[in-house]
Motif scaffolding. Structure first.
Motif, PDB file in Angstrom:
ATOM      1  N   LYS A 258       0.808  -1.082  -0.051  1.00 36.69           N
ATOM      2  CA  LYS A 258      -0.033   0.148   0.027  1.00 36.69           C
ATOM      3  C   LYS A 258       0.862   1.225   0.043  1.00 36.69           C
ATOM      4  O   LYS A 258       0.569   2.245  -0.655  1.00 36.69           O
ATOM      5  N   PRO A 259       2.057   1.476   0.753  1.00 31.80           N
ATOM      6  CA  PRO A 259       2.771   2.546   1.053  1.00 31.80           C
ATOM      7  C   PRO A 259       3.149   2.962  -0.525  1.00 31.80           C
ATOM      8  O   PRO A 259       3.259   4.228  -0.696  1.00 31.80           O
ATOM      9  N   ASN A 260       3.828   1.805  -1.062  1.00 32.82           N
ATOM     10  CA  ASN A 260       4.582   2.240  -2.413  1.00 32.82           C
ATOM     11  C   ASN A 260       3.470   2.695  -3.449  1.00 32.82           C
ATOM     12  O   ASN A 260       3.937   3.475  -4.647  1.00 32.82           O
ATOM     13  N   SER A 261       2.069   1.954  -3.413  1.00 31.68           N
ATOM     14  CA  SER A 261       1.327   2.355  -4.373  1.00 31.68           C
ATOM     15  C   SER A 261       0.721   3.937  -4.350  1.00 31.68           C
ATOM     16  O   SER A 261       0.592   4.425  -5.133  1.00 31.68           O
ATOM     17  N   ILE A 262       0.631   4.379  -2.898  1.00 28.96           N
ATOM     18  CA  ILE A 262       0.518   5.619  -2.530  1.00 28.96           C
ATOM     19  C   ILE A 262       1.497   6.563  -3.261  1.00 28.96           C
ATOM     20  O   ILE A 262       1.181   7.740  -3.660  1.00 28.96           O
TER      21      ILE A 262
ATOM     22  N   VAL B 101       0.881   9.688  -6.071  1.00 30.89           N
ATOM     23  CA  VAL B 101       0.982  11.118  -5.799  1.00 30.89           C
ATOM     24  C   VAL B 101       2.137  11.571  -6.978  1.00 30.89           C
ATOM     25  O   VAL B 101       2.135  12.547  -7.402  1.00 30.89           O
ATOM     26  N   LEU B 102       3.288  10.840  -7.117  1.00 31.10           N
ATOM     27  CA  LEU B 102       4.437  11.058  -7.893  1.00 31.10           C
ATOM     28  C   LEU B 102       4.007  11.332  -9.382  1.00 31.10           C
ATOM     29  O   LEU B 102       4.607  11.895 -10.193  1.00 31.10           O
ATOM     30  N   THR B 103       3.297  10.290  -9.533  1.00 32.09           N
ATOM     31  CA  THR B 103       2.933  10.337 -11.291  1.00 32.09           C
ATOM     32  C   THR B 103       1.581  11.189 -11.605  1.00 32.09           C
ATOM     33  O   THR B 103       1.146  11.127 -12.686  1.00 32.09           O
ATOM     34  N   SER B 104       0.898  11.763 -10.798  1.00 34.19           N
ATOM     35  CA  SER B 104      -0.332  12.530 -10.731  1.00 34.19           C
ATOM     36  C   SER B 104      -0.061  14.037 -10.673  1.00 34.19           C
ATOM     37  O   SER B 104       0.769  14.520  -9.568  1.00 34.19           O
ATOM     38  N   ASP B 105      -0.732  14.950 -11.201  1.00 33.24           N
ATOM     39  CA  ASP B 105      -0.771  16.449 -10.590  1.00 33.24           C
ATOM     40  C   ASP B 105      -1.939  16.495  -9.529  1.00 33.24           C
ATOM     41  O   ASP B 105      -2.804  15.651  -9.366  1.00 33.24           O
ATOM     42  N   TRP B 106      -1.327  17.435  -8.543  1.00 36.99           N
ATOM     43  CA  TRP B 106      -2.406  17.274  -7.376  1.00 36.99           C
ATOM     44  C   TRP B 106      -3.667  17.996  -7.979  1.00 36.99           C
ATOM     45  O   TRP B 106      -3.656  19.216  -8.596  1.00 36.99           O
ATOM     46  N   SER B 107      -4.571  17.379  -7.642  1.00 28.05           N
ATOM     47  CA  SER B 107      -6.275  17.862  -7.998  1.00 28.05           C
ATOM     48  C   SER B 107      -6.953  17.110  -7.054  1.00 28.05           C
ATOM     49  O   SER B 107      -6.896  16.325  -6.088  1.00 28.05           O
TER      50      SER B 107
ATOM     51  N   VAL C 266       4.670   8.942   7.197  1.00 24.09           N
ATOM     52  CA  VAL C 266       6.247   8.949   7.060  1.00 24.09           C
ATOM     53  C   VAL C 266       6.810   8.433   5.982  1.00 24.09           C
ATOM     54  O   VAL C 266       7.762   8.961   5.320  1.00 24.09           O
ATOM     55  N   TYR C 267       6.431   7.355   5.606  1.00 24.68           N
ATOM     56  CA  TYR C 267       6.912   6.490   4.447  1.00 24.68           C
ATOM     57  C   TYR C 267       6.781   7.332   3.101  1.00 24.68           C
ATOM     58  O   TYR C 267       7.636   7.299   2.241  1.00 24.68           O
ATOM     59  N   VAL C 268       5.687   8.073   2.653  1.00 23.90           N
ATOM     60  CA  VAL C 268       5.396   8.638   1.652  1.00 23.90           C
ATOM     61  C   VAL C 268       6.061   9.828   1.657  1.00 23.90           C
ATOM     62  O   VAL C 268       6.693  10.044   0.662  1.00 23.90           O
ATOM     63  N   LEU C 269       6.304  10.609   2.753  1.00 24.92           N
ATOM     64  CA  LEU C 269       6.998  11.636   2.808  1.00 24.92           C
ATOM     65  C   LEU C 269       8.446  11.440   2.421  1.00 24.92           C
ATOM     66  O   LEU C 269       9.267  12.179   1.748  1.00 24.92           O
ATOM     67  N   LYS C 270       8.995  10.426   3.118  1.00 24.69           N
ATOM     68  CA  LYS C 270      10.558  10.149   2.854  1.00 24.69           C
ATOM     69  C   LYS C 270      10.671   9.809   1.334  1.00 24.69           C
ATOM     70  O   LYS C 270      11.825  10.258   1.005  1.00 24.69           O
TER      71      LYS C 270
ATOM     72  N   LYS D 101       5.194  18.346  -3.968  1.00 25.54           N
ATOM     73  CA  LYS D 101       4.251  17.358  -3.770  1.00 25.54           C
ATOM     74  C   LYS D 101       4.206  16.831  -2.459  1.00 25.54           C
ATOM     75  O   LYS D 101       3.177  16.548  -1.888  1.00 25.54           O
ATOM     76  N   ALA D 102       5.390  16.910  -1.648  1.00 31.19           N
ATOM     77  CA  ALA D 102       5.429  16.207  -0.277  1.00 31.19           C
ATOM     78  C   ALA D 102       4.478  17.316   0.476  1.00 31.19           C
ATOM     79  O   ALA D 102       3.805  16.778   1.363  1.00 31.19           O
ATOM     80  N   TRP D 103       4.520  18.416   0.256  1.00 26.88           N
ATOM     81  CA  TRP D 103       4.030  19.448   1.076  1.00 26.88           C
ATOM     82  C   TRP D 103       2.430  19.442   0.852  1.00 26.88           C
ATOM     83  O   TRP D 103       1.516  19.606   1.545  1.00 26.88           O
TER      84      TRP D 103
END
Length: 635
Positions: free
Chosen positions: A67-71, A75-81, A101-105, A113-115
């Motif tokens: 799950k964490p890697n999927s998230i 996020v990385l492959t999409s524009d924020w919307s 924490v995992y996603v932010l790291k 995008k992290a923000w």
């Protein structure tokens, strides 16, 4: 057969009594020209891949199923919307502290995008951000490009009641200094100082810490804590634990006491906080008991905590625990990255006698997660084998690395040269360097440093000089590390004049800036054989390189062995600061060695200093002591 298992089995065979007899026989065939079969350009004919190390040449694609890697990927492959936010909403309730924490790291290289992700999740009713999470996002945002977002987040953190502590402050401050972000550095220091003064919770935290650290844990301590009627929260508990980081066993007692308080239950934030504190030599048993307890109640180390603890264990040479933690974390949902694995292997290989069992445990665990062994992991295995002196096995790893699609590079050659140098096989190391060049690779400064250091360690300093000359002829100038190694070796052989001549030549002809420590050692040695003029020459060079001047060795030399003329030379040298404190130290040392007459003579030659109040008081006190001593003798 599993690739790493094949390697381990093969190595165990090589260490068996039978292998000793086989390799002893084989070594007779290789002794005459041991390096003729060792080539990184082409696979070795003496090592048949069909019989050893059954590593299939398969390139597996990397698929993330957790799950964490999927998230992260989403996020990385999409524009924020709004659409992305709706997709992320579906991840609830798996959006735990550890997951965030995992996603932010994993988004450290994409701070904006992290923000966005942090802002979105921290606004959710079902998620409660923590002090450690704010610390992480602030580190991510502390760049010139996202500095506005950094300050917005820092002020939001303050309004929500979280404390910007020293563990957050100092790394970010160092980053600002490194990036020459001076205005932000000044503002951050002001913010931190104001926070200390304004934060009411800190007063209670200090009281708690004083009670705990001032006495042995027991009924009296628990009674005094109870009298404070503390309002427990994750924020408060983590702050106390951080303050008790130098008393890990007392922190552990406090953690257990808090967990027994009515209406309070530890969560993943406080478990991670105590784990960070306990990961040290004298509390490692408690650390592992906390890790087991975490698992039993359904919590995991977040990836930021894992990285910090792993670095701490590696720094303290606790490699067995570092590997055990890596294996445990790889079995969880929040797996360390390839970089984390590579750094761990590098730390293991840095030992004088690398523990190959730990190397293969790390590599096997990495591979068991369906990763293809990367170049970095192959490098880690190869580095450890080379460092352990298992050069044939190291060569086999190179062959398997090639089969996996990774050709040898400068890193591979450097490690091979290091292995031969460590085994004092210097001719073989030089031949590998020649092969490296013949294959089209250009030796870098690190390559030459390894080779030169290998010769120096083997007490072959003159051959090391030949390597240095060859390096310079190839257009690679000596750096501070190479020069330090050579100077240290010359000094070890008491060839102090040669060391001096080499340093002066390299600095004058090639512009190298030696390290402060190199200057200090050479100056000490020169003064030890009465070479004041040469030592003062180096003193001037140090000033040219903007180093803090070395004063004390000169002062001690002059006060014990030097003449008045020597003192004047030192005080008027370009390398000596024009400071009254330097004059004071010279006079004080002369007087301390019973040279009152010489001190007065020196003072008469530099009259402009004699009017200084501190100098006058020094001479006055010394003369009074002398008069008092004479009157005492006459009585």
């Amino acid at each position: 057969m599993n690739r790493l298992r094949a390697i381990v089995v093969n190595l165990r065979f090589l260490e068996s009594p039978l292998a000793s007899r086989v390799t002893a026989t084989r070594s007779l065939l290789l002794t005459r020209n041991q390096v003729t079969h060792f080539s990184l350009c082409t696979p070795s004919p003496l090592l048949d891949n069909s019989h050893h190390f059954l590593l299939p040449n398969i390139h597996q694609n990397l698929y993330f199923s957790s799950k964490p890697n999927s998230i992260v990927e989403l996020v990385l492959t999409s524009d924020w919307s709004k659409g992305l936010e709706q997709e992320l909403e579906k991840c609830y309730p798996s959006m735990t502290h550890e997951t965030v924490v995992y996603v932010l790291k994993r988004m450290e290289a994409n701070p904006e995008k992290a923000w966005c992700f942090f802002n979105w999740v921290s606004a959710k009713e079902w998620y409660r951000p923590s002090s450690s999470l704010y610390g992480l996002i602030l580190r991510v945002l502390a760049t010139e490009e996202t500095i506005k977002l950094f300050w917005i987040t820092l002020r939001t953190m303050k309004t929500k009641g979280f404390y910007f502590d020293e563990e957050m402050y100092f790394p970010i401050l160092a980053g600002f200094k490194r990036k020459n972000m001076n205005k932000d550095r000044v503002s951050l220091t002001r913010f931190y100082s104001q926070g200390i003064q304004e934060n009411a919770m800190q007063i209670v935290v200090t009281k708690v810490v004083d009670i705990i650290s001032g006495s042995e844990w027991g009924d009296e301590v628990m009674s005094n804590l109870a009298k404070l009627e503390i309002r427990m929260s994750d924020n408060f508990v983590t702050r106390v634990l951080k303050e008790l980081r130098n008393c890990p066993l007392k922190a552990y007692e406090f953690f257990n006491w808090v967990g027994k308080q009515s209406g309070y239950e530890h969560d993943t934030v406080t478990y991670n906080a105590i784990a960070r504190v306990l990961a040290s030599t004298d509390s490692i048993e408690k650390f592992w008991s906390v890790i087991e307890e975490m698992k039993s109640v359904g919590h995991e180390l977040d990836i930021d905590t894992y990285i910090k603890i792993s670095k701490k264990l590696q720094k303290n040479k606790m490699m067995e625990d570092a590997v055990k933690l890596y294996e445990l974390t790889m079995d969880g949902s929040y797996k360390p990255s390839v970089k984390d694995c590579s750094l761990l292997l590098k730390s293991i290989s840095a030992s004088d006698d690398p523990n190959l069992d730990l190397v293969f445990r790390v590599s096997k665990k990495y591979e068991s997660t369906w990763h293809t062994l990367s170049k970095a992991i192959y490098d880690g295995i190869h580095r450890s084998l080379s460092g352990a002196g298992k050069l044939d096995e190291a060569e086999s790893i190179v062959n398997h690395m090639r089969n996996a699609g990774y050709e040898p590079d400068n890193i591979t050659y450097n490690q091979t040269i290091f292995g031969f140098c460590k085994m004092r096989k210097l001719d073989e190391a030089c031949k590998v360097l020649e092969e490296m060049e013949s294959c089209g690779f250009i030796p870098e400064i690190k390559t030459w440093t390894i080779l030169i250091q290998g010769h120096c360690v083997a007490n072959e300093v003159d051959r090391a000089l030949l390597c240095l000359n060859r390096m310079i002829e190839k257009g690679c100038n000596a750096d501070a590390a190479v020069l330090g190694v050579l100077i240290g070796s010359f000094l070890g052989q008491k060839r102090i004049d040669d060391a001096y001549k080499l340093l002066v030549e390299i600095v004058s002809k090639h512009g190298t800036s030696p390290r402060h420590g190199t200057y200090a050692k050479l100056i000490d040695n020169l003064l030890g054989i009465g070479k004041l003029e040469e030592a003062l020459d180096l003193h001037c060079l140090m000033r040219n390189h903007e180093f803090t001047p070395i004063i004390e060795p000169f002062v001690q030399y002059i006060s014990k062995f030097g003449s008045i003329e020597d003192a004047i030379k030192f005080l008027k040298s370009k390398g000596t600061p024009r400071s009254h404190s330097v004059y004071f130290r010279v006079f004080k040392s002369l007087l301390g060695n019973g040279r009152l007459s010489d001190a007065k003579d020196l003072l008469s030659k530099i009259p402009y200093i004699s009017k200084r109040k501190k100098i006058l008081e020094l001479f006055s006190s010394m003369e009074n002591c002398t008069v008092h001593g004479l009157s005492h003798i006459s009585q």
